[in-house]
Design an enzyme around this catalytic site. Structure first.
Site, PDB file in Angstrom:
ATOM      1  N   GLU A 287       1.842  -0.324  -4.787  1.00 37.96           N
ATOM      2  CA  GLU A 287       0.865   0.674  -5.225  1.00 37.96           C
ATOM      3  C   GLU A 287       1.645   1.968  -5.351  1.00 37.96           C
ATOM      4  O   GLU A 287       1.969   2.619  -4.365  1.00 37.96           O
ATOM      5  CB  GLU A 287      -0.261   0.818  -4.201  1.00 37.96           C
ATOM      6  CG  GLU A 287      -1.378   1.676  -4.752  1.00 37.96           C
ATOM      7  CD  GLU A 287      -2.207   2.350  -3.670  1.00 37.96           C
ATOM      8  OE1 GLU A 287      -3.312   2.809  -3.984  1.00 37.96           O
ATOM      9  OE2 GLU A 287      -1.757   2.449  -2.519  1.00 37.96           O
TER      10      GLU A 287
ATOM     11  N   ASP B 156       0.825  -1.196   0.000  1.00 38.83           N
ATOM     12  CA  ASP B 156       0.000   0.000   0.000  1.00 38.83           C
ATOM     13  C   ASP B 156       0.869   1.261   0.000  1.00 38.83           C
ATOM     14  O   ASP B 156       1.816   1.362   0.791  1.00 38.83           O
ATOM     15  CB  ASP B 156      -0.869  -0.029   1.267  1.00 38.83           C
ATOM     16  CG  ASP B 156      -1.999   0.981   1.243  1.00 38.83           C
ATOM     17  OD1 ASP B 156      -2.859   0.874   0.359  1.00 38.83           O
ATOM     18  OD2 ASP B 156      -2.015   1.881   2.106  1.00 38.83           O
TER      19      ASP B 156
END
Ligand code: TEU
Ligand code: CA
Length: 599
Positions: free
Chosen positions: A299, A245
């Protein structure tokens, strides 16, 4: 694309490599290069993302859970996907649906127990699939014990796990007293300042996302060791890797200078790529990934395509691949949906093929849990074209360069939700933006809701539509945590698995095709007609195994004539009933997609 002779020569050289170079070494030889690429399982995989809260509820509390996932593994195996990416399953107070982690070594109580996780993982392995989990380590929950300690006092041993700074004296208030301002002007992705004042120690802490998501201080070696240790914990259980993330945000400039007006325009870019980002990723790789056979995908918020090889280049030893958002956000301006521009999308994919060479692997995706539904955003979700356009988009994703990522429900052609009022939403991003923009009168309520109907993250978070029973068979509870899309009576897995012409069964064929032909994985990519406003036609070629993909990105019929050099041999797959058509001019119906074998 290189001329075919060169490609063939490269392939020939590649087959020689193991004999000439590796035969003298005693260790297992690396597999022969394919068109210059080192073959690996994660390059050949098709990934399926599960958002656990919305996938399948097994115990009737209205919330999807891990036993629910286990009960649907046969469905996923039948679809043919190889890797499951599980959005956060860890203990969390759910300020941001699990992207705020309270305990990295515990399963969220609503989702089940560690035993349930182990059963799910065993079930995945049994079916020859793999599991990657979400690694959310830019921030924790404010309820994580590190932060609970950190906020207690300035000399707490955990103080430096996070960023604490004094406020800046601001202008005097009406009472003549100086008011405190945050340390700098960094905005939060979820509205307002990225700094939160904490009265216990009268300092501010940094949170790029929600107030309940304080950012970890990666400059502290203890923080990094904690992260590596929790990664090992899950890898030792048999997990096959991580989706990381907002990983480009982990390194910050500790001076926290104010952002310039230009930087404020796109603060995600300003937050990414901090001074030690590459050092920390390389350290993580040395300490963790290098010791396991894993897949990593970052990401990559704020990383440009040009910067990408620095993160995923083989010789860099950082990540295997990243998500670049150029394509998925090509028709977006903040919360507003812009008209879809096929020329721009094609230019993005060509640019990817130019910048990412055989040593930098790519991903391809147009949906996830942070974006609206693929068919409503890039296709046409009207009754007439939903099925063909969803199939066309699947055709593209599964034949382009890079590891494809499908989001749950895409294989059914699930659509956006008909949001009517702020009460229909759950997402903290929407709720905070509503307070900041609508309640302050900056944006009229109607405009705000109308925009978010197209772009809200909740569009993709409505529960999976399993069958035609109440709540789409997602839950036996009277009310799921987020309302089911009312179109579940028409769009659901039960109906699609049974229908040979469904989006599900078409996607299954596409996945089989990708697995059967390495040309779709390692083959050269060439856009045949970059200037064509409605047709996307490209080839994927690996030696003599060559394919043509023709996609009509419009709802009207289009006659498309192939360049003279391209000669089709036979039709491989089509999303309409166009079986057997082999000519040089294609009369394509609206949203028609075809794949041909080339001569
Ligand atoms: O998202 C990062 C991110 O910046 C955006 O895609 C975000 O969803 C938002 O739309 C920005 O305006 C990741 C996760 O995927 C997302 O679900 C989390 O909310 C976020 O990080 C924080 O962990
Ligand atoms: Ca449940």
């Amino acid at each position: 694309m290189k001329p075919p002779t060169l490609t063939t020569f490269a392939l020939f050289l590649a087959t020689l490599a193991p004999m000439t170079l590796l035969q003298s070494q005693s260790s297992t030889p690396a597999p022969a290069l394919v068109n210059g690429y080192q073959p690996t399982w994660w390059k050949e995989a098709v990934v399926y993302q599960i958002y656990p809260r919305s996938f399948k509820d097994s115990n009737g509390d209205g919330i999807g859970d891990i036993p629910g996932i286990t009960s649907k593994l046969d469905y996923l195996q039948k679809l043919g996907v190889n890797v499951i990416w599980l959005s956060p399953h860890y203990d969390s107070p759910n300020a941001d649906n699990g992207y705020d982690i309270r305990d990295y070594r515990k399963v969220m109580a609503e989702f089940g127990t560690m035993a349930d996780f182990d059963t799910m993982l065993a079930g995945i392995k049994q079916r020859h699939m793999r599991l990657i989990i979400d690694l959310v380590v830019n921030h924790t929950s404010d309820e994580h014990h590190w932060f609970v300690e950190s906020r207690k006092s300035k000399d707490n041993p955990y103080r430096d796990y996070y960023f604490w700074r004094d406020g800046k004296p601001g202008p005097a208030g009406p009472d003549g007293k100086t008011r405190m301002l945050p340390p700098n002007n960094d905005p939060s992705f979820f509205s307002g300042s990225a700094w939160q004042f904490d009265s216990a120690t009268e300092q501010y802490y940094l949170h790029y996302f929600a107030v309940k998501q304080p950012d970890l201080n990666w400059d502290n070696p203890k923080v990094r060791e904690e992260v590596y240790s929790l990664m090992r914990f899950w890898l030792d259980k048999g997990v096959d890797g991580f989706r990381m993330d907002v990983i480009p945000l982990i390194s910050k400039n500790p001076a926290f200078p104010d952002l310039t007006p230009d930087q404020l325009h796109n603060y995600g870019n300003a937050y990414a790529n901090g001074p030690h980002m590459h050092d920390y990723l390389q350290e993580m790789n040395r300490n963790v990934m290098a010791k396991y056979d894993v897949m990593t995908v970052g990401e990559a918020l704020g990383i440009s395509l040009e910067q990408t090889p620095l993160m995923v280049g083989e010789n860099r030893h950082e990540l295997n691949m990243i998500f670049n958002f150029d394509a998925i956000r090509s028709n977006r301006e903040g919360i507003k949906l812009k008209p879809f521009d096929l020329l721009m999308l094609k230019a993005i994919y060509t640019h990817h093929a130019e910048v990412l060479d055989t040593h930098s692997w790519d991903t391809v995706f147009l949906s996830n849990h942070d974006n609206p539904r693929i068919v409503s955003t890039f296709g046409d979700d009207s009754a007439e074209f939903r099925v063909p356009s969803a199939k066309l988009l699947a055709t593209m994703l599964l034949t382009l360069r890079g590891t494809p990522f499908l989001y749950q429900g895409d294989e059914l052609g699930m659509t956006n939700y008909p949001f009517r009022s702020i009460n229909d939403f759950d997402d903290i991003e929407v709720k905070n933006a509503y307070k900041a923009n609508v309640l302050t009168g900056k944006i009229p309520e109607e405009t705000f809701i109308a925009d978010l109907r197209h772009t809200s993250r909740d569009n993709s978070r409505t529960p999976m539509q399993w069958d035609e029973s109440a709540n789409g068979g997602f839950t036996t509870a009277a009310k799921p945590w987020l309302a089911e899309n009312p179109n579940y009576t028409q769009i659901n897995a039960n109906a699609e698995v049974a229908d040979p012409n469904s989006i599900y069964n078409y996607t299954r064929k596409l996945i089989d095709l990708r697995h059967a032909h390495q040309a779709f994985v390692y083959g050269e990519y060439k856009d045949l007609d970059p200037e064509n406003k409605s047709i996307f036609a490209y080839t994927r070629a690996l030696g003599s195994d060559r394919y043509l993909v023709v996609l009509n990105f419009s709802s009207g019929p289009v006659a498309y004539t192939l360049p003279a050099k391209v000669k089709v041999d036979s039709l491989v797959l089509s999303n309409l009933d166009s079986a057997g058509l082999v000519t040089d001019t294609f009369n394509l119906a609206g949203w028609e997609a075809r794949i041909y074998k080339l001569k």
